[in-house]
Scaffold this motif. Structure first.
Motif, PDB file in Angstrom:
ATOM      1  N   GLN A 248       1.112  -0.825  -0.159  1.00  0.00           N
ATOM      2  CA  GLN A 248      -0.259   0.318   0.149  1.00  0.00           C
ATOM      3  C   GLN A 248       1.020   1.393   0.067  1.00  0.00           C
ATOM      4  O   GLN A 248       0.078   2.491   0.399  1.00  0.00           O
ATOM      5  N   LEU A 249       2.152   1.399   0.321  1.00  0.00           N
ATOM      6  CA  LEU A 249       2.623   2.279   0.120  1.00  0.00           C
ATOM      7  C   LEU A 249       2.984   2.679  -0.646  1.00  0.00           C
ATOM      8  O   LEU A 249       4.191   2.237  -1.825  1.00  0.00           O
ATOM      9  N   THR A 250       2.628   3.278  -1.948  1.00  0.00           N
ATOM     10  CA  THR A 250       2.869   3.861  -2.960  1.00  0.00           C
ATOM     11  C   THR A 250       3.024   5.345  -2.929  1.00  0.00           C
ATOM     12  O   THR A 250       2.965   5.642  -1.969  1.00  0.00           O
ATOM     13  N   ALA A 251       3.815   6.126  -4.197  1.00  0.00           N
ATOM     14  CA  ALA A 251       3.858   7.589  -4.910  1.00  0.00           C
ATOM     15  C   ALA A 251       2.273   8.589  -4.326  1.00  0.00           C
ATOM     16  O   ALA A 251       2.872   9.516  -3.936  1.00  0.00           O
ATOM     17  N   GLY A 252       1.171   7.938  -4.463  1.00  0.00           N
ATOM     18  CA  GLY A 252       0.720   8.591  -4.742  1.00  0.00           C
ATOM     19  C   GLY A 252      -0.640   8.527  -2.996  1.00  0.00           C
ATOM     20  O   GLY A 252      -0.524   9.604  -2.678  1.00  0.00           O
ATOM     21  N   LEU A 253       0.111   7.981  -2.233  1.00  0.00           N
ATOM     22  CA  LEU A 253      -0.206   7.310  -0.677  1.00  0.00           C
ATOM     23  C   LEU A 253       0.944   8.744  -0.145  1.00  0.00           C
ATOM     24  O   LEU A 253       0.040   9.406   0.833  1.00  0.00           O
ATOM     25  N   ALA A 254       2.143   8.624  -1.174  1.00  0.00           N
ATOM     26  CA  ALA A 254       2.994   9.954   0.630  1.00  0.00           C
ATOM     27  C   ALA A 254       2.327  11.241  -0.273  1.00  0.00           C
ATOM     28  O   ALA A 254       2.621  11.988   0.519  1.00  0.00           O
ATOM     29  N   SER A 352      -0.611  14.427 -16.127  1.00  0.00           N
ATOM     30  CA  SER A 352      -0.949  13.638 -15.153  1.00  0.00           C
ATOM     31  C   SER A 352      -0.728  13.870 -13.888  1.00  0.00           C
ATOM     32  O   SER A 352      -2.271  13.738 -13.027  1.00  0.00           O
ATOM     33  N   LEU A 353       0.126  15.125 -13.256  1.00  0.00           N
ATOM     34  CA  LEU A 353       0.292  15.674 -11.978  1.00  0.00           C
ATOM     35  C   LEU A 353      -1.198  16.283 -11.373  1.00  0.00           C
ATOM     36  O   LEU A 353      -1.572  16.005 -10.948  1.00  0.00           O
ATOM     37  N   VAL A 354      -1.341  17.411 -12.849  1.00  0.00           N
ATOM     38  CA  VAL A 354      -2.659  18.367 -12.750  1.00  0.00           C
ATOM     39  C   VAL A 354      -4.055  17.282 -12.543  1.00  0.00           C
ATOM     40  O   VAL A 354      -5.020  17.726 -11.884  1.00  0.00           O
ATOM     41  N   ALA A 355      -3.996  16.536 -13.655  1.00  0.00           N
ATOM     42  CA  ALA A 355      -5.819  15.308 -13.213  1.00  0.00           C
ATOM     43  C   ALA A 355      -5.481  14.813 -12.360  1.00  0.00           C
ATOM     44  O   ALA A 355      -6.430  15.161 -11.597  1.00  0.00           O
ATOM     45  N   LEU A 356      -4.315  14.497 -11.408  1.00  0.00           N
ATOM     46  CA  LEU A 356      -4.191  13.806 -10.000  1.00  0.00           C
ATOM     47  C   LEU A 356      -4.438  15.500  -9.037  1.00  0.00           C
ATOM     48  O   LEU A 356      -4.968  14.587  -7.636  1.00  0.00           O
ATOM     49  N   LEU A 357      -4.312  15.882  -8.861  1.00  0.00           N
ATOM     50  CA  LEU A 357      -4.531  17.024  -7.992  1.00  0.00           C
ATOM     51  C   LEU A 357      -5.925  17.147  -8.163  1.00  0.00           C
ATOM     52  O   LEU A 357      -6.514  18.075  -7.131  1.00  0.00           O
TER      53      LEU A 357
END
Length: 456
Positions: A248-254, A352-357
């Motif tokens: 579960q320790l992903t970059a998205g979680l960090a 892609s980062l902006v979409a995640l944000l």
């Protein structure tokens, strides 16, 4: 002489009488009413009862000797390996059984015998860990609710690995006075996994969609759990280690940890992924524009496409006032600051980062709206109406006795005088209920999954 007479009578007595006689003889042995020769003969009778065809006599011995600290140790060991209705009495109470004996009895016993061991007033970590590994589901539920059991963290996680899909076991673990952060995270993962499997099996949604919702729920819960841990503590380090082992320790979680203001979890993540000490990591994180932070970021194996987002988030957290919320919610000002930095940079590779944000921004805005609505509801909630006390029948009777349609004069002549009763006391205010928040209480936000299930 008395014991010899008892032995002669015992040979031809029925099973019920033999049980009563064994109980009387056992009490006499415990109370010291037998001389030394009589105690020896009585012990011989006790051991001969182990071969009795009826379990009633052995059950009587177990009931009498179960809690006795001066019982014959060999007899207790034999009774502990008897059939369940006999052994459970001894396994649950006898102070003469060692940890090794309890573990051996748990290995050869059924679920009732294992539950009897789990019910003991105190259980060592060794016995608790053995039960977590070999016991049946029913015994593990009993073990979870027993506050006298010293349950190690790895034993609780092993229980969840074996029976995490059982709601009764999860509820029992949540009822304990204290749960480590790793166990709370494991409970969240088990719940999300079960709900996802249920939705997919019933064709309520596709597997990919269910996994996405479950991952978001796990990430939110990880933020809530981290919010309850002290920064740079061993518990938050253990949480990061568990998240890594469980995948579960992903970059998205960090990144979510930074956007929630959970710098402690982010630093524990870098320390877990790089093997560097927490103090050194904290010094590098304090200067996100330095080459040292870039080096530790690359050493952690984080995606290069998200590097600038981490830099922007750390810079925004340094400028904004520090706010550590207990619910671990996303901080909208931090997200908006990172979005502005991405827009100012003009880098097309950050799409892609902006979409995640934007996803995080929508979640944060929705949560902020929910909190506002809940606050408004609590402010405008009507006060509870006082409960009026009923009029006593003795006071109401004279009023009801007066003729309703009679003239006033007639009524004054025929009706008895209305006696004014004592003023009705104002009702006492409703007692307030103080809700104590337990340290095991964790908030598992799976509302998104429930809404998806309803919409589907």
């Amino acid at each position: 002489m008395i014991v010899r007479d008892f032995i002669l009578w015992f040979e031809n007595a029925p099973a019920g009488a033999r049980a009563d006689g064994a109980r009387v003889l056992a009490r006499a042995w415990l109370d010291g009413r037998l001389d030394e020769a009589g105690r020896v003969e009585a012990e011989q009778v006790f051991f001969s009862l182990l071969d009795d065809p009826s379990p009633l006599a052995r059950q009587a011995l177990a009931e009498t000797f179960a809690g006795a600290a001066k019982a014959p140790p060999a007899l207790i060991a034999a009774l502990a390996c008897d059939q369940t209705n006999v052994s459970a009495l001894v396994l649950a109470r006898s102070p003469l059984l060692s940890d090794a004996q309890l573990i051996d009895c748990a290995a050869i016993g059924d679920s009732c015998a294992q539950a009897a061991i789990a019910l003991r007033a105190t259980l060592s970590p060794a016995v608790s860990a053995a039960l977590a590994e070999i016991a049946a589901r029913e015994a593990l539920v009993v073990l979870a609710v027993n506050e006298g059991a010293n349950l190690p963290e790895f034993a609780m996680r092993r229980m969840i690995e074996r029976f995490g899909n059982d709601g009764e076991l999860r509820e029992a673990l949540l009822g304990r006075a204290w749960l480590p952060a790793t166990v709370r995270a494991a409970l969240v993962a088990a719940t999300a996994r079960q709900l996802t499997d249920l939705a997919v099996e019933r064709n309520w949604m596709e597997r990919a969609r269910g996994e996405r919702i479950a991952q978001d729920s796990r990430d939110r819960a990880a933020m809530i759990i981290a919010a309850g841990c002290a920064d740079y503590s061993n518990e938050i380090a253990a949480l990061a280690a568990y998240l890594r082992v469980s995948g579960q320790l992903t970059a998205g979680l960090a990144l979510r940890a930074l956007l929630c203001g959970q710098t402690g979890l982010f630093e524990a993540t870098l320390s877990e992924l790089t093997g560097m000490g927490p103090r050194r990591i904290a010094g590098l994180v304090a200067d996100p524009a330095s080459s040292g932070f870039a080096a530790v970021y690359a050493r952690a194996g984080m995606p290069e496409s998200l590097f600038r987002a981490f830099q922007f988030a750390l810079t925004a957290l340094a400028r904004l006032p520090h706010e550590k919320t207990e619910d671990g919610a996303l901080r909208l000002p931090v997200i908006q600051a990172v979005l502005r930095q991405c827009e100012v940079s003009g880098d097309e590779n950050l799409s892609s980062l902006v979409a995640l944000l934007r996803r995080f921004e929508a979640d944060a805005t929705r949560e902020a709206g929910r909190r506002v609505i809940e606050r408004r509801k609590s402010e405008t909630a009507p006060a509870p109406r006082p409960v009026q006390q009923p009029v006593a029948p003795a006071l109401a009777a004279p009023i009801l006795a007066a003729p309703i349609l009679a003239p006033a004069s007639a009524a004054s002549e025929t009706a008895p005088p209305v006696v004014a009763g004592p003023p009705v006391a104002e009702s006492a205010p409703a007692p307030t209920v103080e809700t104590a928040k337990s340290s095991v209480e964790i908030s598992i936000d799976l509302g998104a999954l429930e809404k998806e299930l309803i919409a589907a």
